[in-house]
Design an enzyme around this catalytic site. Structure first.
Site, mmCIF file in Angstrom:
data_model
loop_
_atom_site.group_PDB
_atom_site.id
_atom_site.type_symbol
_atom_site.label_atom_id
_atom_site.label_comp_id
_atom_site.label_asym_id
_atom_site.label_seq_id
_atom_site.Cartn_x
_atom_site.Cartn_y
_atom_site.Cartn_z
ATOM 1 N N ASP A 7 1.181 -1.436 -0.190
ATOM 2 C CA ASP A 7 0.201 0.145 -0.432
ATOM 3 C C ASP A 7 1.001 1.101 0.029
ATOM 4 O O ASP A 7 1.938 1.037 -0.438
ATOM 5 C CB ASP A 7 -0.702 -0.383 1.028
ATOM 6 C CG ASP A 7 -2.402 0.792 1.421
ATOM 7 O OD1 ASP A 7 -2.212 1.435 0.948
ATOM 8 O OD2 ASP A 7 -3.466 -0.322 1.442
ATOM 9 N N HIS A 11 -3.682 5.939 3.479
ATOM 10 C CA HIS A 11 -4.423 4.622 2.792
ATOM 11 C C HIS A 11 -3.905 3.802 3.734
ATOM 12 O O HIS A 11 -4.724 2.816 3.959
ATOM 13 C CB HIS A 11 -4.708 5.113 1.275
ATOM 14 C CG HIS A 11 -5.339 4.032 1.376
ATOM 15 N ND1 HIS A 11 -4.700 2.377 0.762
ATOM 16 C CD2 HIS A 11 -6.798 3.631 0.082
ATOM 17 C CE1 HIS A 11 -5.803 1.832 0.167
ATOM 18 N NE2 HIS A 11 -6.774 2.339 -0.156
ATOM 19 N N SER A 25 -11.280 -1.074 -0.856
ATOM 20 C CA SER A 25 -9.560 -1.188 -0.198
ATOM 21 C C SER A 25 -9.481 -1.509 1.289
ATOM 22 O O SER A 25 -8.792 -1.854 2.324
ATOM 23 C CB SER A 25 -8.629 0.281 -0.319
ATOM 24 O OG SER A 25 -8.958 0.846 -1.683
#
Ligand SMILES: *[C@@H]1O[C@H](CO)[C@@H](O)[C@H](O)[C@H]1NC(C)=O
Ligand SMILES: *[C@@H]1O[C@H](CO)[C@@H](O)[C@H](O)[C@H]1NC(C)=O
Ligand SMILES: *[C@@H]1O[C@H](CO)[C@@H](O)[C@H](O)[C@H]1NC(C)=O
Ligand SMILES: *[C@@H]1O[C@H](CO)[C@@H](O)[C@H](O)[C@H]1NC(C)=O
Ligand SMILES: *[C@@H]1O[C@H](CO)[C@@H](O)[C@H](O)[C@H]1NC(C)=O
Ligand SMILES: *[C@@H]1O[C@H](CO)[C@@H](O)[C@H](O)[C@H]1NC(C)=O
Ligand SMILES: *[C@@H]1O[C@H](CO)[C@@H](O)[C@H](O)[C@H]1NC(C)=O
Ligand SMILES: *[C@@H]1O[C@H](CO)[C@@H](O)[C@H](O)[C@H]1NC(C)=O
Length: 759
Positions: free
Chosen positions: A144, A216, A534
């Site tokens: 990520d 994220h 996600s």
């Protein structure tokens, strides 16, 4: 939904344009698949062989030294080969070099967000958490945007045991990242950007380290395995204890996203490293393009085949391109593809009118409620900023034919004290995370507000925020944005596999990355509420850590089977899970086998196991060439045996074959083999649900096991017209044991949708 995912989508588009202009017209980056068996004995290793190969084909061999190498990465685990910068003539020469198999241009992939553990039924008193010691011995690798290592989600908890001795990975230092920031919880942190730099020599990387400046990656990794953190909240919303699905599992970070893009060459390098490091699970919230129709072009499919072969479980997000059919971004048959659902929690505000009437609405406005009633004014379309600016200390009500985003923009630039928007659109994070006090209410409620304003001589109202409501029904629902099946790249395997919490998930965030805007500027927070597939994939990665801890010897396919056959197709009102986009019952093309059910997944009764050889037989039956199969699997295979019918815990049949004569009958047959992982002597009976317009049959109807790990086979047959009337007909097959302890359920889909790859 998915404000972040959308932002990333947009920025990726501009980044791609930039990539195109920044790479010189002459040279480009490529990924080269090589046959490692063809390496001459004279070389000490693959890297020196690849360097020599590059030297031999170089346009300017004199200027070519090891320090000015065009080699980007060498791969030995995820694929066999390397990535390099090549001119067109070098590329042509390389194709004639010994051991060359195939080449693919490098290019960027894209990124596709706590109460969720409670919603999954995870508690410390019984079930999967205590049974697995919260996943303590399992290592989850997360590909990520990196990690914010100071986040409390990654702190060592009391009594933490040593890092599993098989762990060979590392924690690297870099910009604002000291390797001493890792610990027994966050056991690895590495970054991969040589491919990004090779493709974008002019872009300057300012955070050259595993540190997450986006948020994220911190969110997804803490969702999978963040430890418990008390007092978590998003500006007063979702207040409580935040924790991941496997709060004691170890986390290893592989940062591959740079400026919101991921180069294939860097992704292969990260998976290569993760395999070598010894991760047990990979969580991937990235995807490629919709039109990626072939598995040998699909970076994530190729990289994860090698991982699967090593026994590593891969959870990948379905994509945020829903709700149309065939919008999956990931469809590899050896990975578990995860769709996103809502949970039983809503974030609300209350609009109280002067007459006492209260209207609730969905909001994530981070500011404070006003204490007093303010004058309320109806402004039709809120089309004029100038008119709106005249209304100091008033709440405006907007409704007309202007687009809702224009109205919001006008109210924002007029800095109104508050606004009520009457609209029937389904609200995304973009609206709920409003930057000023705003209520979005439906048409019916809107009528009542307008009526009140017209009747009252001094209409007033008050807006309150930050109300978190738990236990809302129905939940889960599959959200609008979640990408839907069938899989274009492998239509014979039903995808997605499973649904997990994806909407409005609270988890840790990078405190340097803004989570919201208000009129006074950007807001920052250690936690963020985000939505997307996600966020769903790391929930599955965490649950798999719990299963792996208890069943060390289970293959990734056996664990997938346990997840799928125990998944729940019903919501918390005991009705079929609803599709947000239609308000109708979802199909397995939306939710796979159903919503993940961790406590049941520990004891599935029977499992459908699948080996690497089975996947190769599938690739053979799909008519991939020997070279293509070598690219995907990293080794050579002769297609002696072929079978499109994978031993999978779900079924999909196409009633749409070419030359359709709709009155002709078509019979679709599936063979399956189940392994008994429950009590040694057990008898299971098949239960089929009816499927409109189809005859469904299973043979035999009873399976009698005498031993644990015994395997028994059965056959499922669907008979129907060549062309189905309905787009999707769904059903299920459940094997129920006589003791009533196990229900081993598989979804069945019959469809007339035609994936392009079947045309
Ligand atoms: C990293 O941290 C260690 C221990 O806190 C310290 O001794 C070392 O100087 C740090 N390194 C850098 C480059 O800051
Ligand atoms: C809301 O109120 C709290 C407590 O009074 C204050 O700390 C915070 O800054 C306020 N938030 C905003 C956005 O004004
Ligand atoms: C809104 O309605 C007005 C009057 O009915 C019309 O003139 C205008 O074109 C409409 N605007 C839009 C964006 O449809
Ligand atoms: C919202 O209302 C408009 C006008 O009444 C209608 O055309 C549209 O279909 C509605 N949209 C939704 C999502 O209900
Ligand atoms: C984060 O922000 C703080 C305050 O602005 C700053 O001191 C710090 O250097 C930043 N850290 C990183 C890693 O960007
Ligand atoms: C593969 O090729 C065979 C023989 O040409 C054909 O019958 C079959 O339909 C093909 N399979 C697929 C999946 O295209
Ligand atoms: C093909 O299948 C047969 C029968 O199951 C088996 O004996 C043989 O080993 C298989 N061959 C290969 C190359 O997998
Ligand atoms: C369609 O199939 C039916 C049943 O097999 C057959 O009787 C009929 O002649 C076929 N029609 C055409 C146009 O081929």
């Amino acid at each position: 939904m998915a404000a972040l995912a959308l932002q990333i989508l947009c920025t990726v588009l501009s980044a791609i344009t930039h990539f195109i202009s920044s790479v010189s017209a002459q040279s480009n980056a490529y990924i080269i698949h090589m046959d490692s068996k063809a390496m001459p004995k004279a070389f000490s290793g693959q890297q020196s062989w690849y360097l020599a190969t590059l030297l031999s084909i170089s346009d300017s061999p004199k200027a070519y030294t090891f320090s000015t190498t065009k080699l980007i990465h060498t791969y030995t685990n995820s694929i066999q080969g390397f990535s390099a910068i090549l001119t067109p003539s070098e590329l042509e020469a390389l194709k004639n070099s010994p051991g060359f198999i195939s080449v693919t241009p490098d290019g960027p992939l894209k990124l596709h967000t706590t109460h969720t553990s409670q919603f999954l039924g995870l508690t410390s008193s019984s079930g999967a958490w205590p049974a697995s010691n919260y996943g303590e011995g399992v290592i989850i690798g997360v590909l990520d945007t990196g990690v914010w290592p100071e986040s409390e989600s990654f702190k060592e908890y009391e009594g933490i045991t040593d890092v599993p001795s098989r762990w060979k990975g590392k924690c690297v230092s870099g910009t604002q990242f000291n390797s001493s920031l890792c610990n027994k919880k966050l056991i690895g942190a590495q970054f991969f950007n040589k491919g990004f730099i090779a493709n974008n020599p002019d872009l300057k990387i300012t955070m050259n380290s595993p540190r997450d400046t986006n948020g994220h990656g911190t969110h997804t990794s803490s969702t999978a395995a963040g430890r418990d953190v008390n007092g978590a909240s998003y500006f007063g919303y979702a207040t409580g204890t935040a924790r991941g699905a496997a709060p004691r599992a170890r986390i290893a970070i592989y940062k591959v996203v740079w400026f919101d893009g991921v180069y294939k060459s860097d992704l292969f390098a990260a998976v290569d490293q993760a395999i070598q490091d010894g991760v047990d699970i990979l969580s991937i919230s990235l995807g490629y393009n919709l039109d990626d129709r072939f598995l040998d072009d699909d970076t994530i499919a190729i990289a994860t085949f090698a991982a699967m072969k090593k026994g590593i479980f891969v959870a990948a997000s379905a994509g945020n391109e829903g709700s149309g059919w065939g919008t999956l971004l990931n469809g590899a048959p050896w990975a578990v593809i995860v769709g996103a659902g809502t949970i039983d929690r809503e974030f609300r505000g209350i609009l109280t009118l002067g007459n006492g009437m209260q209207i609730t609405f969905t909001t994530l406005y981070p500011g404070n409620s006003s204490r007093s009633q303010l004058p309320l004014v109806f402004m039709d379309g809120c089309g004029s900023v100038k008119e709106l600016k005249k209304l100091k200390n008033k709440i405006v009500v907007c409704k007309d034919n202007l687009s809702i985003s224009d109205q919001v923009e006008n109210a924002k630039s007029a800095t109104v004290s508050g606004a009520v928007f009457i609209t029937n659109i389904s609200l995304s994070d973009f609206y709920t995370k409003s930057s000023f006090p705003a209520a979005f209410i439906g048409l019916q409620d809107g009528q009542n507000v307008i009526k009140y304003i017209k009747k009252s001589s001094k209409p007033t109202a008050n807006l309150e925020f930050k109300k978190t409501v738990l236990g809302t029904k129905p939940a889960p629902k599959v959200d609008d944005y979640s990408s839907r099946g069938p899989s274009q790249s492998c239509p014979s395997v039903l995808k997605p596999d499973i649904l997990a919490p994806g909407s409005f998930v609270l988890a840790s965030w990078s405190p340097n990355s803004s989570v919201s805007e208000v009129q006074s500027g950007s807001l920052f927070s250690k936690f963020n509420i985000d939505s997307g597939t996600s966020m769903a994939a790391p929930h599955v990665a965490g649950v798999v850590a719990l299963i792996k801890e208890v069943h060390r010897d289970w293959s990734p396919a056996a664990i997938r089977s346990a997840l799928m056959t125990t998944a729940n197709p019903l919501d918390n009102t005991q009705k079929p899970i609803i599709d947000v986009s239609t308000n109708l019952p979802a199909t397995p093309l939306d939710i796979g086998a159903g919503h993940i059910n961790p406590n049941k997944a520990l004891e599935p009764g029977l499992v459908y196991d699948t080996t690497a050889e089975d996947y190769i037989k599938l690739l053979c039956a799909m008519n991939y060439t020997a070279k293509q199969i070598q690219v995907i699997t990293g080794s050579t295979h002769s297609c002696v045996n072929r079978s499109i019918d994978l031993n999978y815990p779900s079924f999909i049949a196409y009633f749409n074959r070419k030359g359709s004569n709709s009155s002709a009958k078509v019979v679709q047959e599936f063979k399956r083999k189940v392994t008994n992982v429950g009590e040694q002597r057990s008898v299971y009976t098949a239960k089929l649900t009816a499927m409109a317009g189809l005859k469904v049959k299973v043979e035999p109807e009873r399976l009698m096991f005498k031993n644990k790990y015994e395997k028994l086979s059965y056959k499922l047959t669907l008979e129907g017209p060549k062309l189905l009337k309905e787009v999707v007909v769904q059903g299920s097959l459940s094997w129920v044991d006589d003791g009533g302890k196990y229900v081993v359920r598989s979804p069945i889909v019959a469809t007339n949708l035609v994936p392009d790859s079947l045309l």
